[in-house]
Enzyme design. Structure first.
Site, PDB file in Angstrom:
ATOM      1  N   ARG A  45       0.353  -7.114  -6.990  1.00  0.00           N
ATOM      2  CA  ARG A  45       1.068  -5.950  -7.525  1.00  0.00           C
ATOM      3  C   ARG A  45       2.469  -6.385  -7.961  1.00  0.00           C
ATOM      4  O   ARG A  45       2.876  -7.512  -7.725  1.00  0.00           O
ATOM      5  CB  ARG A  45       1.155  -4.849  -6.461  1.00  0.00           C
ATOM      6  N   GLY A  46       3.206  -5.422  -8.564  1.00  0.00           N
ATOM      7  CA  GLY A  46       4.527  -5.771  -9.102  1.00  0.00           C
ATOM      8  C   GLY A  46       4.322  -6.189 -10.555  1.00  0.00           C
ATOM      9  O   GLY A  46       3.430  -7.002 -10.855  1.00  0.00           O
ATOM     10  N   ALA A  47       5.132  -5.611 -11.461  1.00  0.00           N
ATOM     11  CA  ALA A  47       4.869  -5.765 -12.895  1.00  0.00           C
ATOM     12  C   ALA A  47       4.747  -7.235 -13.355  1.00  0.00           C
ATOM     13  O   ALA A  47       3.743  -7.599 -13.983  1.00  0.00           O
ATOM     14  CB  ALA A  47       5.937  -5.016 -13.684  1.00  0.00           C
ATOM     15  N   ARG A 104      -4.637  -1.102 -14.198  1.00  0.00           N
ATOM     16  CA  ARG A 104      -3.525  -0.205 -13.842  1.00  0.00           C
ATOM     17  C   ARG A 104      -2.768   0.084 -15.141  1.00  0.00           C
ATOM     18  O   ARG A 104      -2.468  -0.839 -15.896  1.00  0.00           O
ATOM     19  CB  ARG A 104      -2.581  -0.847 -12.806  1.00  0.00           C
ATOM     20  N   GLN A 208       5.681  -0.486   0.173  1.00  0.00           N
ATOM     21  CA  GLN A 208       6.030  -1.819  -0.340  1.00  0.00           C
ATOM     22  C   GLN A 208       7.408  -2.258   0.154  1.00  0.00           C
ATOM     23  O   GLN A 208       7.685  -3.449   0.251  1.00  0.00           O
ATOM     24  CB  GLN A 208       6.025  -1.813  -1.881  1.00  0.00           C
ATOM     25  N   ASP A 249       8.655  -1.099 -14.307  1.00  0.00           N
ATOM     26  CA  ASP A 249       7.269  -1.337 -14.716  1.00  0.00           C
ATOM     27  C   ASP A 249       7.093  -1.213 -16.224  1.00  0.00           C
ATOM     28  O   ASP A 249       6.192  -1.803 -16.805  1.00  0.00           O
ATOM     29  CB  ASP A 249       6.323  -0.384 -13.994  1.00  0.00           C
ATOM     30  N   ASN A 259       9.402   3.243 -13.016  1.00  0.00           N
ATOM     31  CA  ASN A 259       9.376   2.376 -11.838  1.00  0.00           C
ATOM     32  C   ASN A 259       8.749   3.168 -10.687  1.00  0.00           C
ATOM     33  O   ASN A 259       8.399   4.354 -10.837  1.00  0.00           O
ATOM     34  CB  ASN A 259      10.790   1.900 -11.489  1.00  0.00           C
TER      35      ASN A 259
HETATM   36  O1  MRU Z   1       2.696  -0.080  -7.339  1.00  0.00           O
HETATM   37  P1  MRU Z   1       3.460  -1.376  -7.371  1.00  0.00           P
HETATM   38  O2  MRU Z   1       3.743  -1.909  -6.016  1.00  0.00           O
HETATM   39  O3  MRU Z   1       2.832  -2.385  -8.291  1.00  0.00           O
HETATM   40  O4  MRU Z   1       4.867  -0.964  -8.013  1.00  0.00           O
HETATM   41  C1  MRU Z   1       5.801  -1.975  -8.222  1.00  0.00           C
HETATM   42  C2  MRU Z   1       7.120  -1.474  -8.679  1.00  0.00           C
HETATM   43  O5  MRU Z   1       7.303  -0.314  -8.959  1.00  0.00           O
HETATM   44  C3  MRU Z   1       8.188  -2.498  -8.873  1.00  0.00           C
HETATM   45  O6  MRU Z   1       9.449  -1.934  -8.638  1.00  0.00           O
HETATM   46  C4  MRU Z   1       8.122  -3.028 -10.321  1.00  0.00           C
HETATM   47  O7  MRU Z   1       6.845  -3.470 -10.627  1.00  0.00           O
HETATM   48  C5  MRU Z   1       9.096  -4.113 -10.553  1.00  0.00           C
HETATM   49  S1  MRU Z   1       8.635  -5.581  -9.689  1.00  0.00           S
HETATM   50  C6  MRU Z   1       9.664  -6.834 -10.112  1.00  0.00           C
END
Ligand code: MRU
Length: 348
Positions: A45-47, A104, A208, A249, A259
């Protein structure tokens, strides 16, 4: 720490983010179906990490398609069969790529990573893989540069030393291939002895913040406290926060930022209390095709993420939930959006 997402012996290897902080272990993903499932249950996960995983997923699909193509090409009319197979398995690989890109919807990096790798499909699987691997290297370089620039922005907006920072979700090593974005700023500032402490929003519903960000800060020896998301405004009112740092994101052309859910309320509270609100992301998170944040698709996740806690039901039978995974913060509430290409200051 090893890379969050990597390619090892013909498979994708990820750090299993569902197992943390209890267990630090890896998962090996050998098929597109395994990858899509890992993305949807947030094992990866995480963009930026999703962008890397998406690109490597196309390499998986390309190698799988190539094997099927060679097998079926062993017939009498070789040329015609090759043409048919080429068209056939390229279509199959593209379908697999679409499946990954749609796993996603909000983080643009996923579809971006898939498309960049797919652009090399006509050169064969090795070229797709080479592009995906180059993206992995690039990700760390870009995030280090963006977070280094953002550290200067934070220092220019905040007079106090050392700094008391507040962050939401996880934007560290685990959310990227390595290093991090908003949490990358904390690493840079901590190396210079400029961080007093970090307030970590637990980040409901999937935690998270308290599971992953706290784990990274603990390992790095950065002082931190976990807080309920609802405590953030109060911390600002008490003067405990010098700067809010978050990732993104998807960033629309006008600077609106999607985000993790709860970011918008943080930005409102920060604006009210005059606390700088800084967004850090690689340029792969910018989506110039969308005029404003209103056009960003927001992922809705299952009821059970809110009606259950650690697999125990906490809401009454039949309770419905409103569970968007992300929200959109209007550009006017943001002090600066920092990428490796520079600083945008929508608020001014
Ligand atoms: O649902 P997630 O855990 O994938 O969401 C992640 C976020 O919202 C982060 O803040 C975003 O992806 C930036 S990560 C460098």
């Amino acid at each position: 720490m090893r890379r969050t997402v990597d390619w090892v012996d013909g498979a994708i290897v990820i750090i299993d983010q569902v197992a943390l902080p209890g267990e630090y272990r890896t998962l090996t993903l050998r098929t597109v179906t395994e990858l899509v499932e890992a993305i949807q249950r947030l094992a990866v996960r995480g963009a930026p990490a999703l962008g890397a995983a998406g690109a490597l997923g196309v390499a998986l699909a390309a190698y799988a398609g190539d094997v099927r193509g060679e097998r079926t090409a062993d017939v009498r009319n070789r040329q015609a069969a090759d043409a048919r197979n080429d068209a056939g398995h390229t279509t199959d690989i593209r379908k697999e790529a679409r499946r990954i890109a749609r796993a996603r919807p909000t983080a643009v990096n996923l579809a971006w990573g898939v498309q960049r790798a797919l652009d090399h499909l006509h050169q064969g699987p090795a070229a797709v893989l080479a592009e995906a691997k180059a993206m992995l290297d690039e990700d760390e370089r870009r995030n280090r540069a963006a977070s280094e620039a953002a550290a200067e922005v934070v220092l220019s907006h905040c007079g106090r030393r050392p700094l008391r920072l507040l962050t939401h979700c996880n934007t560290g090593h685990l959310a990227t291939v390595a290093w991090g974005t908003a949490l990358g700023v904390v690493w840079h500032l901590h190396e210079r002895g400029l961080v007093e402490s970090v307030l970590v929003d637990e980040t409901r519903p999937l935690l998270q913040g308290s599971r992953l960000t706290a784990w990274e800060l603990e390992r790095a020896g950065v002082p931190y406290r976990v807080q309920a998301d609802g405590a953030a405004a109060s911390a600002m009112a008490r003067g405990l926060v010098d700067c809010v740092l978050v990732g993104a994101d998807r960033i629309a052309a006008n600077g609106d930022v999607a985000n993790k859910i709860g970011t918008y309320s943080l930005a409102i509270a920060a604006a009210y209390h005059g606390v700088p609100f800084v967004v850090v992301a690689p340029t792969s998170t910018v989506d110039e095709s969308l005029a404003t944040g209103a056009d960003i698709a927001i992922e809705e996740r299952s009821n059970s993420e809110l009606t259950e806690f650690a697999a125990t039901q906490i809401a009454p039978d039949g309770a419905h939930a409103f569970n968007p995974a992300f929200d959109v913060t209007p550009a006017q509430l943001i002090t600066a959006v920092v990428t490796e290409d520079g600083v945008r200051t929508p608020k001014s």
